[in-house]
Design a protein around this motif. Sequence first.
Motif, PDB file in Angstrom:
ATOM      1  N   LEU A  15       3.401  -8.982  23.035  1.00  8.30           N
ATOM      2  CA  LEU A  15       2.411  -9.353  24.051  1.00  8.30           C
ATOM      3  C   LEU A  15       2.307  -8.213  25.069  1.00  8.30           C
ATOM      4  O   LEU A  15       3.317  -7.796  25.646  1.00  8.30           O
ATOM      5  CB  LEU A  15       2.834 -10.654  24.753  1.00  8.30           C
ATOM      6  N   HIS A  16       1.084  -7.699  25.260  1.00  3.66           N
ATOM      7  CA  HIS A  16       0.862  -6.629  26.240  1.00  3.66           C
ATOM      8  C   HIS A  16       0.225  -7.199  27.490  1.00  3.66           C
ATOM      9  O   HIS A  16      -0.541  -8.172  27.421  1.00  3.66           O
ATOM     10  CB  HIS A  16      -0.058  -5.536  25.653  1.00  3.66           C
ATOM     11  N   LYS A  17       0.518  -6.566  28.625  1.00  2.65           N
ATOM     12  CA  LYS A  17      -0.083  -6.975  29.891  1.00  2.65           C
ATOM     13  C   LYS A  17      -1.605  -6.846  29.804  1.00  2.65           C
ATOM     14  O   LYS A  17      -2.119  -5.869  29.256  1.00  2.65           O
ATOM     15  CB  LYS A  17       0.464  -6.064  31.004  1.00  2.65           C
ATOM     16  N   GLY A  18      -2.325  -7.857  30.324  1.00  3.26           N
ATOM     17  CA  GLY A  18      -3.791  -7.801  30.349  1.00  3.26           C
ATOM     18  C   GLY A  18      -4.447  -8.370  29.106  1.00  3.26           C
ATOM     19  O   GLY A  18      -5.667  -8.548  29.079  1.00  3.26           O
ATOM     20  N   GLU A  19      -3.674  -8.671  28.043  1.00  4.98           N
ATOM     21  CA  GLU A  19      -4.260  -9.225  26.808  1.00  4.98           C
ATOM     22  C   GLU A  19      -4.754 -10.650  27.023  1.00  4.98           C
ATOM     23  O   GLU A  19      -4.218 -11.384  27.864  1.00  4.98           O
ATOM     24  CB  GLU A  19      -3.193  -9.236  25.692  1.00  4.98           C
ATOM     25  N   GLY A  20      -5.748 -11.046  26.222  1.00  3.89           N
ATOM     26  CA  GLY A  20      -6.217 -12.435  26.243  1.00  3.89           C
ATOM     27  C   GLY A  20      -5.195 -13.321  25.526  1.00  3.89           C
ATOM     28  O   GLY A  20      -4.720 -12.970  24.450  1.00  3.89           O
ATOM     29  N   ILE A  21      -4.841 -14.468  26.127  1.00  2.00           N
ATOM     30  CA  ILE A  21      -3.852 -15.370  25.506  1.00  2.00           C
ATOM     31  C   ILE A  21      -4.469 -16.748  25.289  1.00  2.00           C
ATOM     32  O   ILE A  21      -5.399 -17.146  26.002  1.00  2.00           O
ATOM     33  CB  ILE A  21      -2.573 -15.501  26.363  1.00  2.00           C
ATOM     34  N   ARG A  22      -3.926 -17.463  24.300  1.00  6.70           N
ATOM     35  CA  ARG A  22      -4.420 -18.817  24.012  1.00  6.70           C
ATOM     36  C   ARG A  22      -3.243 -19.758  23.818  1.00  6.70           C
ATOM     37  O   ARG A  22      -2.275 -19.427  23.137  1.00  6.70           O
ATOM     38  CB  ARG A  22      -5.283 -18.791  22.745  1.00  6.70           C
ATOM     39  N   PHE A  23      -3.333 -20.937  24.460  1.00  3.11           N
ATOM     40  CA  PHE A  23      -2.341 -21.995  24.241  1.00  3.11           C
ATOM     41  C   PHE A  23      -2.811 -22.823  23.051  1.00  3.11           C
ATOM     42  O   PHE A  23      -3.892 -23.413  23.095  1.00  3.11           O
ATOM     43  CB  PHE A  23      -2.217 -22.882  25.491  1.00  3.11           C
ATOM     44  N   MET A  24      -2.008 -22.878  21.991  1.00  4.30           N
ATOM     45  CA  MET A  24      -2.501 -23.448  20.730  1.00  4.30           C
ATOM     46  C   MET A  24      -2.670 -24.967  20.756  1.00  4.30           C
ATOM     47  O   MET A  24      -3.552 -25.505  20.099  1.00  4.30           O
ATOM     48  CB  MET A  24      -1.597 -23.014  19.573  1.00  4.30           C
ATOM     49  N   ALA A  25      -1.837 -25.698  21.528  1.00  2.33           N
ATOM     50  CA  ALA A  25      -1.953 -27.165  21.537  1.00  2.33           C
ATOM     51  C   ALA A  25      -3.151 -27.625  22.358  1.00  2.33           C
ATOM     52  O   ALA A  25      -3.849 -28.567  21.982  1.00  2.33           O
ATOM     53  CB  ALA A  25      -0.676 -27.795  22.090  1.00  2.33           C
ATOM     54  N   THR A  26      -3.419 -26.939  23.476  1.00  2.81           N
ATOM     55  CA  THR A  26      -4.505 -27.370  24.357  1.00  2.81           C
ATOM     56  C   THR A  26      -5.777 -26.551  24.139  1.00  2.81           C
ATOM     57  O   THR A  26      -6.831 -26.884  24.674  1.00  2.81           O
ATOM     58  CB  THR A  26      -4.083 -27.246  25.839  1.00  2.81           C
ATOM     59  N   ASP A  27      -5.668 -25.430  23.369  1.00  2.00           N
ATOM     60  CA  ASP A  27      -6.802 -24.568  23.060  1.00  2.00           C
ATOM     61  C   ASP A  27      -7.423 -23.926  24.303  1.00  2.00           C
ATOM     62  O   ASP A  27      -8.610 -23.633  24.334  1.00  2.00           O
ATOM     63  CB  ASP A  27      -7.879 -25.351  22.286  1.00  2.00           C
ATOM     64  N   LYS A  28      -6.634 -23.730  25.336  1.00  2.00           N
ATOM     65  CA  LYS A  28      -7.125 -23.090  26.561  1.00  2.00           C
ATOM     66  C   LYS A  28      -6.860 -21.579  26.482  1.00  2.00           C
ATOM     67  O   LYS A  28      -5.830 -21.158  25.949  1.00  2.00           O
ATOM     68  CB  LYS A  28      -6.399 -23.649  27.787  1.00  2.00           C
ATOM     69  N   GLU A  29      -7.808 -20.781  27.022  1.00  2.00           N
ATOM     70  CA  GLU A  29      -7.662 -19.317  26.974  1.00  2.00           C
ATOM     71  C   GLU A  29      -7.623 -18.716  28.382  1.00  2.00           C
ATOM     72  O   GLU A  29      -8.361 -19.145  29.267  1.00  2.00           O
ATOM     73  CB  GLU A  29      -8.825 -18.704  26.176  1.00  2.00           C
TER      74      GLU A  29
END
Length: 601
Positions: A217-231
């Motif tokens: 994981l790099h700083k500034g990357e887009g992340i997603r929570f897989m259970a809630t599907d929030k980005e």
Amino acid sequence: MPEIRNFCIIAHIDHGKSTLADRLLERTGAITEREMQEQILDDMDLERERGITIKSHAIKMDYERPNGEKVIFNLIDTPGHVDFAYEVSRALKACEGALLVVDAAQGVEAQTISTLYQAIDQDLEIVPVINKIDLPGADIEGVSQQIVDLIGCDHKDILQVSGKTGDGVDLLLEAVYELIPGPGREKDKPLKALIFDSIFNTYRGSIVYVRVMEGTLHKGEGIRFMATDKEYDAEEIGYLKLEKMKTDKLEAGEVGYVIGSVKSLQDARVGDTLTTTKNPAKEPIPGYQEVKPMVFSGIYPTDSDDFEDLRSALEKLQLNDASLSYQPETSKALGFGFRAGFLGLLHMEIVQERLDREFDIDIITTVPNVEYEVHKMEKSEVVKKIVDNPSEMPDPGKVEQVYEPYIKASIITPSEYIGPIMNLCQERRGNYINQLHMQSNRVEITYELPMAEVVFDFYDRLKSSTRGYASLDYEFLEYRKGDLVRLDILLNGDPVDALSSITHRDKAYDLGRKLCGKLKELIPQQQFEVAIQAAIGSRVIARDTIRAMRKDVTAKCYGGDISRKRKLLEKQKEGKKRMKNVGSVEVPQEAFLAVLSMDDD
């Protein structure tokens, strides 16, 4: 890059886990003497006072081996209490090994065993440790034998330390390096990071604590929570030292934190998998589940003007504790309040104490109860309904069947207390399963019990009947059919909803009689007679009467004809009858608390 060891400490409440963690932090230079205080990983005053860990913590330590080699240790501290079992299971998932810490004076306890079995199920390497060897009452040989029986290791494999004096801590650090395997370092796969804890910061949103399983994981990357599907975007990432230490990337095997202006803890749930939006992982890490409350209770402010303060206090508590759930409800007797769901009794006690301490709100809580599954008739069809509040229980005529939650309880006790424990479990409608004799005069007794019988005062009774020696652990089994009824308390024919409870039919008469007797003592006398009744549906099963306060209206009559006195008494009687029609009974707070402290004598 230096080698990494991710490990946790498994121990029963008060077996010295937090003190041992303090020594490890000192030896690895993670804290200076100036920063040192008792139980440094326990943030809340409540945690320090009770000697328990409520929130799990993590900290990175830089360890230098005797040969000069540098190693990174990530200690993931876990709560020891049964109520927080799900948090424990996620913290274990983030590790490759566990230190099994047992008190040299108290020996193996029930909650230690249950957490140990979870660790073994997840294939963690177990390092057995006997703590508090400096105590005068330490039984090192006896406790060693208990550990050998439990995990099948050799006596020579068991480390002996003292968290207080620091004896054996250097050997323990070396054992962590030697015995616990390093994590997988597959940096090139799509990112999979396990969220094992999260906290809420007013300015930065939810801060999630993660263990990176695969990828980078790099700083500034887009992340997603897989259970809630929030980005979101990973605005800041870093390592967990005593203060947060920023970095530009987290690689497979490392433990750290991620900040991404996540608005709510509900988006960043414990056990969820974090991945990147560009190159997402196909499958989440298995084992995620929604946290389900087990115990429910009404929380009302003693002063109705404090309702909004109570709402904002609960909102703030929920920001740091995603497992607390609540919704508004009203009661005729207590006014406006909230129905709150908790993981267990300790969780409920802690929330109540924090409301009192941190927000200075006086509250009344109703009797804790569990969730029932009620099958009722509606237009000749059977409809399922989940009931967590006694006042929502349908009338007995409409109820087809009621199902209640059952748990499997494991109680570890010295063998001389087997009798009182079995009596207590039989009283609480328990089904005996088996008992297992362990080394040094200890027994593990297993019972299946209705959850409703345990949430009341079971733990206190267990402790008092065994002089505090017994320890309890439980797991949810299933819902089973039971002959359950709603017991209502009526004052002058009006039901008081806050005093209603759901109980087994066989116990309803005794409970009703005791409640009426207790309320008779606590409700002050009125100018009119007050009838206290306990009823199941429309059938009254117990009654007590508070006699009217009587003014001596004939005091002014000196001698004279008796008819004068009779006339005055008749007039008084008429007045009392009219007063009863319009009068309402004030129920004092103690009456609601009395239901909570009902004795079983």
